[in-house]
Design a protein around this motif. Structure first.
Motif, short mmCIF file in Angstrom:
data_model
loop_
_atom_site.label_atom_id
_atom_site.label_comp_id
_atom_site.label_asym_id
_atom_site.label_seq_id
_atom_site.Cartn_x
_atom_site.Cartn_y
_atom_site.Cartn_z
N MET A 134 0.78 -1.09 -0.12
CA MET A 134 0.05 0.08 0.11
C MET A 134 0.99 1.24 -0.07
O MET A 134 0.49 2.26 -0.50
N ASP A 135 1.96 1.27 0.85
CA ASP A 135 2.82 2.42 0.92
C ASP A 135 3.47 2.74 -0.51
O ASP A 135 3.46 4.05 -0.72
N TRP A 136 3.80 1.89 -1.40
CA TRP A 136 4.29 2.15 -2.66
C TRP A 136 3.30 2.84 -3.62
O TRP A 136 3.56 3.85 -4.26
N LEU A 137 2.15 2.34 -3.58
CA LEU A 137 1.00 2.86 -4.44
C LEU A 137 0.62 4.16 -3.81
O LEU A 137 0.49 5.05 -4.56
N GLY A 138 0.74 4.39 -2.48
CA GLY A 138 0.25 5.79 -2.03
C GLY A 138 1.43 6.77 -2.33
O GLY A 138 1.21 7.56 -2.91
N PHE A 139 2.47 6.41 -2.21
CA PHE A 139 3.67 7.16 -2.76
C PHE A 139 3.51 7.55 -4.30
O PHE A 139 3.90 8.74 -4.40
N THR A 140 3.31 6.48 -4.93
CA THR A 140 3.25 7.00 -6.43
C THR A 140 2.00 7.64 -6.81
O THR A 140 2.28 8.74 -7.50
N ILE A 141 1.12 7.46 -6.10
CA ILE A 141 -0.05 8.48 -6.36
C ILE A 141 0.29 9.95 -5.77
O ILE A 141 -0.04 10.88 -6.49
N VAL A 142 1.06 9.98 -4.51
CA VAL A 142 1.42 11.29 -3.83
C VAL A 142 2.29 12.13 -5.40
O VAL A 142 2.00 13.08 -5.53
N VAL A 143 3.21 11.26 -5.62
CA VAL A 143 4.14 11.75 -6.82
C VAL A 143 3.52 12.39 -8.05
O VAL A 143 3.70 13.41 -8.47
N LEU A 144 2.41 11.44 -8.36
CA LEU A 144 1.83 12.02 -9.68
C LEU A 144 0.91 13.13 -9.02
O LEU A 144 0.83 14.00 -9.96
N CYS A 145 0.37 13.08 -8.07
CA CYS A 145 -0.31 14.25 -7.70
C CYS A 145 0.43 15.58 -7.57
O CYS A 145 0.04 16.75 -8.13
N LEU A 146 1.56 15.56 -7.31
CA LEU A 146 2.52 16.70 -7.30
C LEU A 146 2.78 17.04 -8.59
O LEU A 146 2.97 18.23 -8.75
#
Length: 188
Positions: free
Chosen positions: A1-13
């Motif tokens: 979940m953490d990698w998916l969450g980090f990926t989404i955060v980076v994409l949002c940024l």
């Protein structure tokens, strides 16, 4: 979940950076340059001109997209940090996301765009047109609410320019003369 969450955060940024750069570039783009490029057959210049003609909707799309990206990235980061650190994770997420948003999603893209507004405006024109189309129904709702609120506060009315086109041109010529780019006789 953490990698998916980090990926989404980076994409949002990245999406937020796109909107921040687009806002600066499109509001700073030269209409004269776009007209010249359009006459030379540059289709992107036509799109920039069309976007500038829909300024209210453009600003709404830029702000809506930027806020969705920033709030989304912050919410996901907060979920990750609270899972790791408990309640104090909210403070950590706030600090980390504030730094990331300010540096990478606001200041850096806006600085790039302000240094080359026409070039960046041409690059973001088509994606922004698509964004405005996709967000169209939501933008209409926001526009209606804003107009109602403006009317409620007595602020409704036509957008009236403070200076006439002649006064703006005179001001530009005076500025160029002041900066040493026009001789006095050319200015006169």
């Amino acid at each position: 979940m953490d990698w998916l969450g980090f990926t989404i955060v980076v994409l949002c940024l990245l999406v937020s950076a796109f909107f921040a750069a687009s806002e600066t570039a499109l509001t700073g783009a030269s209409r004269a340059s776009m007209l010249r490029l359009s006459k030379q057959g540059n289709g992107d210049a036509d799109v920039v001109s069309d976007l500038l003609d829909m300024r209210e909707r453009l600003i709404g799309a830029l702000l809506l997209g930027n806020n969705i990206a920033n709030i989304g990235s912050s919410a996901i980061a907060t979920a990750i940090f609270t899972a790791w650190f408990g309640d104090v994770g909210v403070l950590y997420a706030t600090g980390v996301m504030t730094a990331l948003v300010v540096i990478f999603a606001e200041v850096l893209p806006k600085t790039i765009a302000i240094n080359a507004p026409d070039r960046v405006a041409l690059a973001v024109a088509r994606p922004m047109r698509l964004t405005m189309y996709v967000l169209g129904p939501l933008l209409r709702i926001v526009e209606v609410i804003v107009r109602l609120l403006m009317r409620l506060f007595g602020l409704a009315g036509e957008h009236q320019a403070i200076l006439s086109p002649t006064e703006r041109l005179r001001g530009a010529v005076d500025l160029l003369h002041h900066e040493g780019k026009f001789e006095k006789q050319d200015r006169d």
